[in-house]
Motif scaffolding. Structure first.
Motif, PDB file in Angstrom:
ATOM      1  N   LEU A 181      14.257   4.925  -3.747  1.00 39.70           N
ATOM      2  CA  LEU A 181      13.847   4.577  -2.390  1.00 39.70           C
ATOM      3  C   LEU A 181      12.701   3.571  -2.388  1.00 39.70           C
ATOM      4  O   LEU A 181      12.657   2.659  -1.556  1.00 39.70           O
ATOM      5  CB  LEU A 181      13.433   5.837  -1.622  1.00 39.70           C
ATOM      6  N   THR A 182      11.750   3.726  -3.305  1.00 38.48           N
ATOM      7  CA  THR A 182      10.629   2.798  -3.383  1.00 38.48           C
ATOM      8  C   THR A 182      11.102   1.380  -3.683  1.00 38.48           C
ATOM      9  O   THR A 182      10.686   0.419  -3.026  1.00 38.48           O
ATOM     10  CB  THR A 182       9.638   3.259  -4.475  1.00 38.48           C
ATOM     11  N   ILE A 183      11.996   1.241  -4.653  1.00 42.57           N
ATOM     12  CA  ILE A 183      12.523  -0.080  -4.997  1.00 42.57           C
ATOM     13  C   ILE A 183      13.327  -0.660  -3.834  1.00 42.57           C
ATOM     14  O   ILE A 183      13.207  -1.852  -3.494  1.00 42.57           O
ATOM     15  CB  ILE A 183      13.393   0.017  -6.265  1.00 42.57           C
ATOM     16  N   GLU A 203       2.123   9.138  -6.315  1.00 44.97           N
ATOM     17  CA  GLU A 203       2.714  10.470  -6.119  1.00 44.97           C
ATOM     18  C   GLU A 203       3.721  10.779  -7.220  1.00 44.97           C
ATOM     19  O   GLU A 203       3.761  11.895  -7.743  1.00 44.97           O
ATOM     20  CB  GLU A 203       3.393  10.532  -4.746  1.00 44.97           C
ATOM     21  N   ILE A 204       4.542   9.786  -7.580  1.00 43.23           N
ATOM     22  CA  ILE A 204       5.514   9.993  -8.661  1.00 43.23           C
ATOM     23  C   ILE A 204       4.781  10.259  -9.982  1.00 43.23           C
ATOM     24  O   ILE A 204       5.175  11.137 -10.768  1.00 43.23           O
ATOM     25  CB  ILE A 204       6.429   8.761  -8.772  1.00 43.23           C
ATOM     26  N   ALA A 205       3.703   9.499 -10.223  1.00 41.60           N
ATOM     27  CA  ALA A 205       2.931   9.723 -11.448  1.00 41.60           C
ATOM     28  C   ALA A 205       2.328  11.123 -11.473  1.00 41.60           C
ATOM     29  O   ALA A 205       2.277  11.780 -12.524  1.00 41.60           O
ATOM     30  CB  ALA A 205       1.825   8.673 -11.559  1.00 41.60           C
ATOM     31  N   PHE A 208      13.042   0.001  -0.590  1.00 40.67           N
ATOM     32  CA  PHE A 208      12.186  -0.390   0.528  1.00 40.67           C
ATOM     33  C   PHE A 208      11.388  -1.644   0.216  1.00 40.67           C
ATOM     34  O   PHE A 208      11.136  -2.465   1.102  1.00 40.67           O
ATOM     35  CB  PHE A 208      11.245   0.754   0.908  1.00 40.67           C
ATOM     36  N   CYS A 209      10.994  -1.808  -1.019  1.00 43.41           N
ATOM     37  CA  CYS A 209      10.292  -3.037  -1.412  1.00 43.41           C
ATOM     38  C   CYS A 209      11.188  -4.250  -1.164  1.00 43.41           C
ATOM     39  O   CYS A 209      10.748  -5.250  -0.582  1.00 43.41           O
ATOM     40  CB  CYS A 209       9.894  -2.950  -2.880  1.00 43.41           C
ATOM     41  N   ALA A 210      12.449  -4.155  -1.575  1.00 46.61           N
ATOM     42  CA  ALA A 210      13.378  -5.270  -1.383  1.00 46.61           C
ATOM     43  C   ALA A 210      13.701  -5.479   0.098  1.00 46.61           C
ATOM     44  O   ALA A 210      13.732  -6.615   0.589  1.00 46.61           O
ATOM     45  CB  ALA A 210      14.662  -5.015  -2.168  1.00 46.61           C
ATOM     46  N   LEU A 211      13.920  -4.387   0.831  1.00 45.87           N
ATOM     47  CA  LEU A 211      14.311  -4.513   2.232  1.00 45.87           C
ATOM     48  C   LEU A 211      13.191  -5.095   3.092  1.00 45.87           C
ATOM     49  O   LEU A 211      13.425  -5.990   3.905  1.00 45.87           O
ATOM     50  CB  LEU A 211      14.727  -3.145   2.775  1.00 45.87           C
ATOM     51  N   PHE A 212      11.967  -4.597   2.918  1.00 43.55           N
ATOM     52  CA  PHE A 212      10.875  -5.114   3.735  1.00 43.55           C
ATOM     53  C   PHE A 212      10.585  -6.574   3.407  1.00 43.55           C
ATOM     54  O   PHE A 212      10.244  -7.360   4.287  1.00 43.55           O
ATOM     55  CB  PHE A 212       9.622  -4.257   3.556  1.00 43.55           C
ATOM     56  N   ALA A 247       0.827  -1.211   0.000  1.00 39.76           N
ATOM     57  CA  ALA A 247       0.000   0.000   0.000  1.00 39.76           C
ATOM     58  C   ALA A 247       0.861   1.260   0.000  1.00 39.76           C
ATOM     59  O   ALA A 247       0.576   2.227  -0.716  1.00 39.76           O
ATOM     60  CB  ALA A 247      -0.941  -0.013   1.209  1.00 39.76           C
ATOM     61  N   ALA A 248       1.926   1.252   0.800  1.00 37.94           N
ATOM     62  CA  ALA A 248       2.820   2.409   0.832  1.00 37.94           C
ATOM     63  C   ALA A 248       3.525   2.607  -0.507  1.00 37.94           C
ATOM     64  O   ALA A 248       3.688   3.737  -0.982  1.00 37.94           O
ATOM     65  CB  ALA A 248       3.837   2.240   1.956  1.00 37.94           C
ATOM     66  N   ILE A 249       3.937   1.497  -1.126  1.00 35.96           N
ATOM     67  CA  ILE A 249       4.608   1.598  -2.428  1.00 35.96           C
ATOM     68  C   ILE A 249       3.645   2.120  -3.487  1.00 35.96           C
ATOM     69  O   ILE A 249       3.995   2.987  -4.308  1.00 35.96           O
ATOM     70  CB  ILE A 249       5.179   0.226  -2.830  1.00 35.96           C
TER      71      ILE A 249
END
Length: 369
Positions: free
Chosen positions: A83-85, A63-65, A87-91, A55-57
């Protein structure tokens, strides 16, 4: 043979005093085998973390769009995408470590889920950060907030605590090679963070003291670029690598006072940058674009407030560097509980007590004989 001779030649009390008791050697945790798989609480916490992350991603993608559609996309948009990519990998990685029973994985998920709840709540309240664009992004933020709270609660239900305690001994620390790699990354990123804050402090002082509108505008626009692209990313990855080095090694995250102080100060500097310095930079650039007077107006107040906040952040980072070098203070109460010395001292006191009791019984036997 007298009673005294029998008592003196009896080897049993000495042997008992030399051997630890079976209960002390094994304990209830060692007697109970770890469960075959994670409990239901872990599985649902995993699901909630994934839902909150997605949901956050999605909210960030919208927002980027929006930035692209309105023509304001730039270098900051690229930083948001990176940062989005990341955080997706880290979480995803932290969630997998949680399911594998890694204590440091649970610690990392707890810290970053808590930060996500804080930042999402601030965004929904319109207090700090970027404003939410449209009802869809607001709905996604609410979904992320609710799922994060549910996942955070599930991480610490009794069944999860028991399971983590059962598997903690075999999966508490990270491998040596990974530790060295993460430590190298942590030192390099922290040095970069310190350099960025030093540069922003110098630019904020230059902007607050100059009488040239062109120089002031150049300083504040450069600060905005550094803030949008590098500062948030650098501070976040310094926190991530620092937590991995602390929670995944012998130091622990809250077992040594110097590590705990660094951890809370790092989050404090991040919050200072997000809720104070970032907002002051935005305000300064708005005033510059509105051609506000360089001296004697609101820009003076904003400029000196920005310089003071940057100085506080810089001093905090220097202090944390010194703490990392000297490693002062002792263990916390959690560190004392898990210390081998504490366990051995308690065992020695119990053995000492049993020895005194045996000596007392031997003395009474001699007196009787």
């Amino acid at each position: 043979m007298s009673t005294t001779d029998q008592t003196e030649r009896r080897p049993v009390p000495e042997a008992r005093r030399g051997r630890p008791e079976p209960a002390e050697a094994s304990g209830p945790a060692a007697a109970t085998a770890p469960p075959a798989g994670p409990p239901t609480g872990i599985r649902w916490a995993y699901v909630m973390v994934i839902v909150a992350t997605l949901a956050a991603i999605a909210s960030n993608v919208f927002e980027i769009a929006h930035q692209v559609d309105t023509g304001v996309a730039g270098a900051a948009t690229t930083g948001d995408l990176v940062l989005t990519i990341a955080f997706c990998a880290l979480f995803g990685f932290f969630a997998e470590m949680l399911r594998a029973g890694r204590q440091w994985g649970r610690v990392l998920l707890t810290v970053f889920t808590s930060l996500g709840i804080l930042f999402t709540g601030l965004g929904l309240a319109g207090i700090g950060g970027r404003p939410l664009v449209g009802p869809l992004q607001g709905t996604l933020a609410v979904v992320s907030l609710v799922a994060s709270v549910a996942g955070l609660v599930l991480l610490f239900v009794p069944s999860v605590n028991r399971w983590m305690a059962a598997v903690r001994g075999q999966s508490r620390t990270i491998p040596q090679r990974l530790r060295k790699a993460v430590l190298t990354a942590h030192v390099a990123i922290s040095v970069g963070w310190l350099g960025l804050v030093t540069g922003m402090f110098a630019m904020s002082v230059a902007g607050a003291t100059t009488s040239s509108a062109e120089q002031q505008a150049a300083m504040y626009r450069t600060m905005s670029m550094l803030d949008e692209i590098f500062l948030g990313m650098t501070s976040m990855f310094a926190l991530i690598t620092g937590i991995v080095v602390g929670a995944g090694t012998k130091w622990g995250l809250l077992q040594r006072r110097w590590v705990a102080v660094k951890f809370f100060m790092t989050m404090g500097v991040m919050l200072l940058g997000f809720s104070v310095i970032h907002q002051l930079i935005l305000k300064a650039n708005e005033l510059v674009d509105a051609e506000a007077p360089v001296r004697g107006g609101e820009l003076d107040t904003v400029g000196w407030s920005m310089a003071g906040s940057a100085a506080l952040a810089l001093l905090s980072l220097v202090f944390m560097t010194a703490v990392s070098t000297y490693k002062p203070w002792g263990p916390t109460r959690w560190g004392r509980k898990g210390s081998p010395r504490a366990g051995s001292s308690r065992a020695d006191s119990r053995r000492g007590g049993s020895s005194r009791a045996d000596s007392s019984r031997a003395g009474s036997s001699r007196a009787t004989g």
